[in-house]
Design a protein around this motif. Structure first.
Motif, mmCIF file in Angstrom:
data_model
loop_
_atom_site.group_PDB
_atom_site.id
_atom_site.type_symbol
_atom_site.label_atom_id
_atom_site.label_comp_id
_atom_site.label_asym_id
_atom_site.label_seq_id
_atom_site.Cartn_x
_atom_site.Cartn_y
_atom_site.Cartn_z
ATOM 1 N N PHE A 1 45.534 -30.971 85.405
ATOM 2 C CA PHE A 1 45.524 -29.760 86.210
ATOM 3 C C PHE A 1 45.843 -28.564 85.331
ATOM 4 O O PHE A 1 46.316 -28.707 84.207
ATOM 5 N N ASP A 2 45.564 -27.392 85.870
ATOM 6 C CA ASP A 2 45.809 -26.146 85.147
ATOM 7 C C ASP A 2 46.862 -25.339 85.887
ATOM 8 O O ASP A 2 46.945 -25.377 87.120
ATOM 9 N N THR A 3 47.661 -24.613 85.107
ATOM 10 C CA THR A 3 48.661 -23.727 85.684
ATOM 11 C C THR A 3 48.484 -22.322 85.132
ATOM 12 O O THR A 3 47.951 -22.122 84.041
ATOM 13 N N GLU A 4 48.956 -21.373 85.917
ATOM 14 C CA GLU A 4 48.952 -19.968 85.521
ATOM 15 C C GLU A 4 50.370 -19.433 85.654
ATOM 16 O O GLU A 4 51.022 -19.637 86.687
ATOM 17 N N ILE A 5 50.846 -18.768 84.628
ATOM 18 C CA ILE A 5 52.134 -18.086 84.707
ATOM 19 C C ILE A 5 51.892 -16.784 85.458
ATOM 20 O O ILE A 5 51.032 -15.987 85.077
ATOM 21 N N VAL A 6 52.621 -16.604 86.539
ATOM 22 C CA VAL A 6 52.421 -15.424 87.385
ATOM 23 C C VAL A 6 53.514 -14.377 87.204
ATOM 24 O O VAL A 6 53.353 -13.230 87.620
ATOM 25 N N ASP A 7 54.618 -14.767 86.577
ATOM 26 C CA ASP A 7 55.716 -13.822 86.327
ATOM 27 C C ASP A 7 56.548 -14.381 85.182
ATOM 28 O O ASP A 7 56.982 -15.537 85.229
ATOM 29 N N GLN B 1 51.282 -27.035 93.268
ATOM 30 C CA GLN B 1 52.685 -26.704 93.081
ATOM 31 C C GLN B 1 52.818 -25.252 92.640
ATOM 32 O O GLN B 1 51.878 -24.641 92.152
ATOM 33 N N ARG B 2 54.014 -24.748 92.850
ATOM 34 C CA ARG B 2 54.405 -23.460 92.301
ATOM 35 C C ARG B 2 55.902 -23.557 92.066
ATOM 36 O O ARG B 2 56.605 -24.331 92.720
ATOM 37 N N GLY B 3 56.360 -22.788 91.118
ATOM 38 C CA GLY B 3 57.778 -22.877 90.831
ATOM 39 C C GLY B 3 58.269 -21.777 89.932
ATOM 40 O O GLY B 3 57.507 -20.907 89.495
ATOM 41 N N MET B 4 59.568 -21.836 89.660
ATOM 42 C CA MET B 4 60.188 -20.867 88.781
ATOM 43 C C MET B 4 61.363 -21.523 88.069
ATOM 44 O O MET B 4 62.118 -22.291 88.666
ATOM 45 N N VAL B 5 61.483 -21.219 86.802
ATOM 46 C CA VAL B 5 62.668 -21.608 86.053
ATOM 47 C C VAL B 5 63.371 -20.305 85.687
ATOM 48 O O VAL B 5 62.736 -19.337 85.258
ATOM 49 N N SER B 6 64.671 -20.256 85.945
ATOM 50 C CA SER B 6 65.440 -19.047 85.641
ATOM 51 C C SER B 6 66.563 -19.399 84.678
ATOM 52 O O SER B 6 67.007 -20.548 84.595
ATOM 53 N N PHE B 7 67.000 -18.391 83.963
ATOM 54 C CA PHE B 7 68.004 -18.550 82.916
ATOM 55 C C PHE B 7 69.113 -17.540 83.171
ATOM 56 O O PHE B 7 68.852 -16.362 83.395
ATOM 57 N N ARG B 8 70.362 -18.031 83.143
ATOM 58 C CA ARG B 8 71.509 -17.157 83.380
ATOM 59 C C ARG B 8 72.560 -17.407 82.307
ATOM 60 O O ARG B 8 72.971 -18.546 82.066
ATOM 61 N N ARG B 9 72.974 -16.338 81.660
ATOM 62 C CA ARG B 9 74.012 -16.426 80.631
ATOM 63 C C ARG B 9 75.336 -16.780 81.291
ATOM 64 O O ARG B 9 75.778 -16.110 82.221
ATOM 65 N N VAL B 10 75.946 -17.868 80.826
ATOM 66 C CA VAL B 10 77.272 -18.253 81.307
ATOM 67 C C VAL B 10 78.319 -17.599 80.404
ATOM 68 O O VAL B 10 79.266 -16.987 80.874
ATOM 69 N N GLY C 1 56.817 -12.189 75.417
ATOM 70 C CA GLY C 1 55.969 -11.249 76.151
ATOM 71 C C GLY C 1 56.345 -11.171 77.618
ATOM 72 O O GLY C 1 56.990 -12.044 78.172
ATOM 73 N N ARG C 2 55.896 -10.110 78.254
ATOM 74 C CA ARG C 2 56.138 -9.892 79.681
ATOM 75 C C ARG C 2 54.839 -10.126 80.444
ATOM 76 O O ARG C 2 53.804 -9.567 80.076
ATOM 77 N N ILE C 3 54.890 -10.960 81.452
ATOM 78 C CA ILE C 3 53.773 -11.151 82.368
ATOM 79 C C ILE C 3 54.260 -10.698 83.729
ATOM 80 O O ILE C 3 55.242 -11.225 84.252
ATOM 81 N N SER C 4 53.599 -9.690 84.272
ATOM 82 C CA SER C 4 54.008 -9.116 85.557
ATOM 83 C C SER C 4 53.207 -9.742 86.691
ATOM 84 O O SER C 4 52.020 -10.036 86.514
ATOM 85 N N PRO C 5 53.853 -9.914 87.845
ATOM 86 C CA PRO C 5 53.125 -10.438 88.995
ATOM 87 C C PRO C 5 51.978 -9.494 89.373
ATOM 88 O O PRO C 5 52.099 -8.283 89.232
ATOM 89 N N SER C 6 50.893 -10.083 89.841
ATOM 90 C CA SER C 6 49.732 -9.261 90.233
ATOM 91 C C SER C 6 49.960 -8.631 91.580
ATOM 92 O O SER C 6 50.558 -9.128 92.444
ATOM 93 N N ALA D 1 57.690 -17.952 86.167
ATOM 94 C CA ALA D 1 57.165 -18.488 87.423
ATOM 95 C C ALA D 1 55.707 -18.879 87.208
ATOM 96 O O ALA D 1 54.975 -18.216 86.474
ATOM 97 N N TRP D 2 55.289 -19.963 87.871
ATOM 98 C CA TRP D 2 53.935 -20.476 87.696
ATOM 99 C C TRP D 2 53.373 -20.999 89.009
ATOM 100 O O TRP D 2 54.086 -21.171 89.987
ATOM 101 N N ARG D 3 52.061 -21.268 88.972
ATOM 102 C CA ARG D 3 51.381 -21.931 90.091
ATOM 103 C C ARG D 3 50.214 -22.710 89.511
ATOM 104 O O ARG D 3 49.704 -22.381 88.440
ATOM 105 N N THR D 4 49.819 -23.755 90.199
ATOM 106 C CA THR D 4 48.636 -24.495 89.770
ATOM 107 C C THR D 4 47.398 -23.712 90.210
ATOM 108 O O THR D 4 47.406 -23.016 91.230
ATOM 109 N N THR D 5 46.333 -23.856 89.411
ATOM 110 C CA THR D 5 45.085 -23.148 89.715
ATOM 111 C C THR D 5 43.902 -24.093 89.854
ATOM 112 O O THR D 5 42.859 -23.686 90.353
ATOM 113 N N SER D 6 44.048 -25.339 89.397
ATOM 114 C CA SER D 6 42.957 -26.305 89.534
ATOM 115 C C SER D 6 43.519 -27.710 89.470
ATOM 116 O O SER D 6 44.664 -27.924 89.098
#
Length: 152
Positions: free
Chosen positions: A58-64, A82-91, A147-152, A72-77
């Motif tokens: 399958f293929d995914t696209e980073i949307v943010d 699925q769609r999801g997000m991984v976030s990072f927080r400084r402890v 790099g920065r990928i902004s939501p459409s 953040a990503w979503r499948t495209t084919s």
């Protein structure tokens, strides 16, 4: 759709955890069932997986994507939805929380059973702990894309 939420604290600085996560082609080194990830361009990846004897592509696209904060990503084919997000927080200076949230649509009897029994949650928890071991053993990232990928 089903949702999985898991997190892990890794003993590396925020930028190291984030940078390593952007190295998608390295995912098979810590994600169970992921055979190969091919990065097509800054936004797109092609995945090959083998889970419980079922092979999928399958293929995914980073949307943010915001450096040191989230991807953040979503499948495209393919037949994976699925769609999801991984976030990072400084402890603190040397610790980072990595939090993954994923929505997915199980298809077929085996996937629906895996979803109902919590197998998917355990697999993702395991993947995050393998990521923790992977990055902590190295102590630093193998590369990174800032790099920065902004939501459409």
């Amino acid at each position: 759709m089903s949702t999985v939420r898991e997190s892990v604290e890794v003993e590396v600085p925020l930028h190291a955890a984030y940078n390593q996560w952007t190295q998608f082609t390295e995912f098979p080194r810590f994600m169970e069932g992921v055979d190969q990830v091919t990065q097509v361009d800054d936004r797109h990846n092609h995945w090959s997986t083998s889970i419980a004897g079922v092979q999928r592509e399958f293929d995914t696209e980073i949307v943010d994507q915001l450096p040191d904060e989230r991807i953040a990503w979503r499948t495209t084919s393919g037949d994976v939805q699925q769609r999801g997000m991984v976030s990072f927080r400084r402890v603190d200076e040397t610790h980072t929380e990595v939090k993954l949230t994923m929505d997915y649509e199980p298809t077929g009897v085996a996937e629906k059973a895996a979803d109902m029994t919590g197998t998917v949650d355990r697999r993702i928890r395991g993947d995050l702990h393998r990521f923790k071991d992977f990055i902590e053993r190295r102590g630093e990232e193998e590369g990174g894309w800032r790099g920065r990928i902004s939501p459409s």
